[in-house]
Design an enzyme around this catalytic site. Structure first.
Site, PDB file in Angstrom:
ATOM      1  N   PHE A 150       0.940  50.296 -31.993  1.00 36.59           N
ATOM      2  CA  PHE A 150      -0.003  50.826 -31.002  1.00 36.59           C
ATOM      3  C   PHE A 150       0.667  51.140 -29.673  1.00 36.59           C
ATOM      4  O   PHE A 150       0.150  51.934 -28.894  1.00 36.59           O
ATOM      5  CB  PHE A 150      -1.141  49.813 -30.763  1.00 36.59           C
ATOM      6  CG  PHE A 150      -0.752  48.661 -29.874  1.00 36.59           C
ATOM      7  CD1 PHE A 150      -0.794  48.793 -28.487  1.00 36.59           C
ATOM      8  CD2 PHE A 150      -0.296  47.462 -30.401  1.00 36.59           C
ATOM      9  CE1 PHE A 150      -0.405  47.738 -27.657  1.00 36.59           C
ATOM     10  CE2 PHE A 150       0.089  46.419 -29.580  1.00 36.59           C
ATOM     11  CZ  PHE A 150       0.036  46.559 -28.199  1.00 36.59           C
ATOM     12  N   LYS A 174       1.296  57.122 -40.526  1.00 37.01           N
ATOM     13  CA  LYS A 174       0.179  56.154 -40.514  1.00 37.01           C
ATOM     14  C   LYS A 174       0.261  55.460 -39.152  1.00 37.01           C
ATOM     15  O   LYS A 174       1.007  54.498 -38.970  1.00 37.01           O
ATOM     16  CB  LYS A 174       0.368  55.162 -41.666  1.00 37.01           C
ATOM     17  CG  LYS A 174      -0.893  54.505 -42.189  1.00 37.01           C
ATOM     18  CD  LYS A 174      -1.746  53.807 -41.160  1.00 37.01           C
ATOM     19  CE  LYS A 174      -1.186  52.490 -40.704  1.00 37.01           C
ATOM     20  NZ  LYS A 174      -1.973  51.866 -39.589  1.00 37.01           N
ATOM     21  N   GLU A 177      -4.279  51.904 -35.946  1.00 35.31           N
ATOM     22  CA  GLU A 177      -5.725  52.163 -35.914  1.00 35.31           C
ATOM     23  C   GLU A 177      -6.310  51.824 -34.545  1.00 35.31           C
ATOM     24  O   GLU A 177      -7.464  52.142 -34.262  1.00 35.31           O
ATOM     25  CB  GLU A 177      -6.433  51.379 -37.035  1.00 35.31           C
ATOM     26  CG  GLU A 177      -6.364  49.855 -36.927  1.00 35.31           C
ATOM     27  CD  GLU A 177      -5.023  49.238 -37.336  1.00 35.31           C
ATOM     28  OE1 GLU A 177      -4.029  49.973 -37.496  1.00 35.31           O
ATOM     29  OE2 GLU A 177      -4.971  48.002 -37.470  1.00 35.31           O
ATOM     30  N   SER A 227       5.546  44.680 -35.625  1.00 33.82           N
ATOM     31  CA  SER A 227       5.919  43.276 -35.424  1.00 33.82           C
ATOM     32  C   SER A 227       6.850  42.805 -36.551  1.00 33.82           C
ATOM     33  O   SER A 227       6.862  43.367 -37.648  1.00 33.82           O
ATOM     34  CB  SER A 227       4.651  42.427 -35.390  1.00 33.82           C
ATOM     35  OG  SER A 227       3.945  42.599 -36.596  1.00 33.82           O
ATOM     36  N   CYS A 282       8.434  46.984 -26.702  1.00 39.25           N
ATOM     37  CA  CYS A 282       9.364  46.185 -27.513  1.00 39.25           C
ATOM     38  C   CYS A 282      10.621  45.890 -26.726  1.00 39.25           C
ATOM     39  O   CYS A 282      11.366  44.980 -27.060  1.00 39.25           O
ATOM     40  CB  CYS A 282       9.714  46.912 -28.791  1.00 39.25           C
ATOM     41  SG  CYS A 282      10.617  48.421 -28.485  1.00 39.25           S
ATOM     42  N   GLU A 383       7.410  35.939 -29.688  1.00 40.27           N
ATOM     43  CA  GLU A 383       7.143  37.137 -28.890  1.00 40.27           C
ATOM     44  C   GLU A 383       5.751  36.994 -28.250  1.00 40.27           C
ATOM     45  O   GLU A 383       4.792  36.625 -28.928  1.00 40.27           O
ATOM     46  CB  GLU A 383       7.175  38.368 -29.796  1.00 40.27           C
ATOM     47  CG  GLU A 383       6.969  39.666 -29.039  1.00 40.27           C
ATOM     48  CD  GLU A 383       7.103  40.904 -29.919  1.00 40.27           C
ATOM     49  OE1 GLU A 383       6.692  40.866 -31.087  1.00 40.27           O
ATOM     50  OE2 GLU A 383       7.627  41.914 -29.417  1.00 40.27           O
TER      51      GLU A 383
HETATM   52  P1  NAD Z   1       1.818  45.563 -36.025  1.00 38.30           P
HETATM   53  O1  NAD Z   1       2.959  45.038 -36.828  1.00 38.30           O
HETATM   54  O2  NAD Z   1       0.580  44.743 -35.962  1.00 38.30           O
HETATM   55  O3  NAD Z   1       1.348  46.993 -36.605  1.00 38.30           O
HETATM   56  C1  NAD Z   1       2.260  48.049 -36.755  1.00 38.30           C
HETATM   57  C2  NAD Z   1       1.717  49.018 -37.797  1.00 38.30           C
HETATM   58  O4  NAD Z   1       1.641  48.360 -39.069  1.00 38.30           O
HETATM   59  C3  NAD Z   1       0.317  49.540 -37.505  1.00 38.30           C
HETATM   60  O5  NAD Z   1       0.253  50.884 -37.913  1.00 38.30           O
HETATM   61  C4  NAD Z   1      -0.578  48.639 -38.355  1.00 38.30           C
HETATM   62  O6  NAD Z   1      -1.751  49.286 -38.746  1.00 38.30           O
HETATM   63  C5  NAD Z   1       0.298  48.369 -39.557  1.00 38.30           C
HETATM   64  N1  NAD Z   1       0.081  47.043 -40.156  1.00 38.30           N
HETATM   65  C6  NAD Z   1      -0.401  45.932 -39.524  1.00 38.30           C
HETATM   66  N2  NAD Z   1      -0.407  44.896 -40.391  1.00 38.30           N
HETATM   67  C7  NAD Z   1       0.082  45.348 -41.560  1.00 38.30           C
HETATM   68  C8  NAD Z   1       0.342  44.745 -42.835  1.00 38.30           C
HETATM   69  N3  NAD Z   1       0.101  43.453 -43.053  1.00 38.30           N
HETATM   70  N4  NAD Z   1       0.867  45.519 -43.801  1.00 38.30           N
HETATM   71  C9  NAD Z   1       1.145  46.813 -43.587  1.00 38.30           C
HETATM   72  N5  NAD Z   1       0.920  47.437 -42.418  1.00 38.30           N
HETATM   73  C10 NAD Z   1       0.398  46.722 -41.412  1.00 38.30           C
HETATM   74  O7  NAD Z   1       2.389  45.883 -34.576  1.00 38.30           O
HETATM   75  P2  NAD Z   1       1.593  46.355 -33.284  1.00 38.30           P
HETATM   76  O8  NAD Z   1       0.819  45.205 -32.749  1.00 38.30           O
HETATM   77  O9  NAD Z   1       0.894  47.635 -33.543  1.00 38.30           O
HETATM   78  O10 NAD Z   1       2.822  46.691 -32.300  1.00 38.30           O
HETATM   79  C11 NAD Z   1       3.451  45.733 -31.506  1.00 38.30           C
HETATM   80  C12 NAD Z   1       4.699  45.214 -32.185  1.00 38.30           C
HETATM   81  O11 NAD Z   1       5.606  46.285 -32.429  1.00 38.30           O
HETATM   82  C13 NAD Z   1       5.472  44.231 -31.312  1.00 38.30           C
HETATM   83  O12 NAD Z   1       5.925  43.184 -32.123  1.00 38.30           O
HETATM   84  C14 NAD Z   1       6.635  45.064 -30.778  1.00 38.30           C
HETATM   85  O13 NAD Z   1       7.779  44.318 -30.412  1.00 38.30           O
HETATM   86  C15 NAD Z   1       6.903  45.939 -31.949  1.00 38.30           C
HETATM   87  N6  NAD Z   1       7.637  47.138 -31.581  1.00 38.30           N
HETATM   88  C16 NAD Z   1       8.954  47.223 -31.928  1.00 38.30           C
HETATM   89  C17 NAD Z   1       9.702  48.332 -31.567  1.00 38.30           C
HETATM   90  C18 NAD Z   1      11.169  48.444 -31.919  1.00 38.30           C
HETATM   91  O14 NAD Z   1      11.763  49.484 -31.663  1.00 38.30           O
HETATM   92  N7  NAD Z   1      11.763  47.426 -32.506  1.00 38.30           N
HETATM   93  C19 NAD Z   1       9.094  49.367 -30.850  1.00 38.30           C
HETATM   94  C20 NAD Z   1       7.747  49.256 -30.518  1.00 38.30           C
HETATM   95  C21 NAD Z   1       7.020  48.135 -30.892  1.00 38.30           C
END
Ligand code: NAD
Length: 489
Positions: A150, A174, A177, A227, A282, A383
């Protein structure tokens, strides 16, 4: 007529309805902004079939033509920059200025991809044996999937999709949401730029949709950012399906302050890096590691800044720190701060429960500064993803490097110092994928790629320029042309 407040999927160059609506919430008020359709198996099947059908023609489109489409896409993004920045701000909550910055980094990723004719050249070895030439070419994979978080609803999708599509693949995004609107707008602008239908699609959904996309027999690669626990599960699932996986995860970024660093300059960097975008980056600076003497002075300078930053809605031009993305995120960050204080951290500034007048339902957490945090505490090991800066104190650069080495994450690390010797030692030895020297958030410019180490990444190479190899497969050709190859006359 289509409901303007309902975000659809984008399949085959047009909006597509399927699945169940769920609310999209305004983080500054807690009130619904509209709804998004979360897809299902049928939507996934449609999207993959469309992407698979579009692949042969797009793959055969001359690379110069593909570059022209990307240039036109870049122009569309520029022309709609303000509109997209406002949409990002409305759904995500970050300030409009910050969203403009995100747009600029996303456009940079598209500009990188415009250089595809020069960047995807193969190699040629002449006369590698008698009358034999050997050469290599980089060919696209087919249907590629991107799953994005997000916190950068435009930049991260563009870092993936631009290179994938430029290389001749078709791409299904994808997005999160929680702020799905900008992704669909990107697809509309790509179509306006001349991208053929089916080359770039958007499917909304949760875990079931992601897993169906990965498991689909026509999917060739998945590129995930989010994450760490989800990144790891995507990595395992993709590997089980036998496809390419790059899965970038969470972070805990250290900023090491040497005793010779300028206090005001460093405190500015710490405050902007920790509290900017409400800490939902991140690469946010989450951990200040203060080396040797002078730590109190640095903490005091950060305190002044943390107390002065304006918390408010992203749409308010005066705002410096916007809301978190959801009620759950707010609750998580507030409870982590409370537990850290219970465990002995010193709250130098605690604005974690601050309420913004007129926005009582918003998901606000104010800048919070915790000193004397220990390396075994939850708030150091996990985190936080909120505007919380923790301070650890050490005696030497070696101790600071050891902290970074033993932390499970390895996304970014920075040093602030006037010493070239300390900086060089740090840039060589810091166990992180992106290192800053007097730069708090060292995300490299697009021509260098980006990505972390350790539990901040699983699988293949990073984003942007590091992604050309991910989205292509090399083919090696050995060709002999001599007198013997035809029939005797
Ligand atoms: P998230 O892991 O909750 O969700 C990321 C994506 O995965 C979304 O599209 C979500 O719908 C989907 N998703 C969620 N749970 C899932 C599951 N169990 N199985 C499959 N898909 C699933 O992350 P978030 O809260 O949207 O974003 C924040 C996180 O992203 C933080 O941990 C941040 O550090 C990380 N991030 C990392 C980078 C990087 O370059 N390493 C960059 C930006 C954000």
């Amino acid at each position: 007529m289509m409901n303007e407040l309902l975000t659809h999927h984008w399949i085959d160059g047009q909006p597509y309805a399927g699945g169940q609506p769920v609310p999209v919430v305004n983080p500054a008020t807690g009130a619904p902004l509209g709804e998004v359709l979360l897809g299902d198996a049928e939507v996934v099947e449609r999207a993959v079939a469309s992407a698979q059908a579009a692949f042969p023609k797009w793959r055969n489109t001359p690379v110069s033509r593909r570059a022209q489409v990307l240039y036109a896409f870049r122009d569309q993004l520029r022309a709609h920059l303000d509109e997209l920045a406002e949409l990002i701000s409305a759904e995500h909550g970050k300030t409009v200025d910050d969203a403009r910055g995100e747009m600029a980094r996303g456009i940079e990723a598209v500009e990188l991809a415009c250089g595809v004719p020069g960047l995807l050249k193969g190699e040629f070895g002449e006369q590698t044996a008698t009358n034999l030439d050997t050469f290599s070419m980089l060919q696209p994979l087919g249907v590629c999937v991107g799953v994005t978080p997000f916190n950068f609803p435009v930049m991260i999708p563009l870092m993936k999709m631009a290179v994938a599509v430029a290389a001749g693949n078709t791409f299904i995004l994808k997005p999160s949401e929680q702020d799905p609107g900008p992704a669909v707008r990107l697809a509309e602008l790509a179509k306006a730029a001349g991208l053929p239908d089916g080359v770039f699609s958007v499917v909304h959904g949760g875990q079931d949709v992601v897993e169906a996309l990965i498991d689909h027999p026509d999917t060739t690669a998945v590129s995930f950012v989010g994450s760490t626990p989800v990144a790891h599960s995507i990595y395992r699932r993709g590997a089980a399906a036998g496809i390419r996986v790059q899965a970038l995860g969470g972070a805990k970024n250290h900023l090491v302050v040497m005793p010779d660093a300028n206090v005001g300059f460093t405190a500015d960097a710490l405050a902007a890096g920790a509290f900017g975008a409400a800490g939902q980056r991140c690469m946010a600076v989450t951990t200040a590691v203060l080396v040797g003497d002078g730590a109190d002075e640095v903490v005091e300078a950060v305190r002044l800044r943390a107390e002065g930053m304006i918390l408010g809605a992203g749409s308010d031009p005066a705002t410096q720190v916007g809301p978190l993305i959801s009620a759950a995120a707010k609750e998580r960050v507030q409870s982590m701060v409370a537990r850290a204080i219970d465990a002995g951290a010193k709250p130098v500034v605690d604005r974690s429960t601050e309420v913004v007048p007129g926005h009582e339902g918003g998901f606000f957490v104010g800048p919070t500064l915790l000193d004397h945090v220990t390396p075994t505490s939850e708030i150091y090991l996990q985190e936080v993803f909120g505007p919380v800066l923790i301070v650890l104190r050490v005696n030497t650069l070696d101790e600071a490097l050891e902290l970074i080495r033993t932390n499970r994450y390895g996304n970014g690390a920075a040093i602030f110092t006037a010493s070239g010797t300390a900086a060089r030692r740090f840039q060589r030895d810091a166990q992180a994928g992106m290192v800053g020297v007097n730069v708090p958030i060292p995300v490299p410019v697009a021509p260098f790629g980006a990505g972390g180490w350790n539990d901040s990444v699983f699988g293949d190479t990073g984003l942007s320029n590091a992604a050309w190899r991910f989205y292509t497969q090399p083919k090696y050709v050995s060709a002999r042309w001599d007198e013997q190859v035809g029939r005797d006359s």
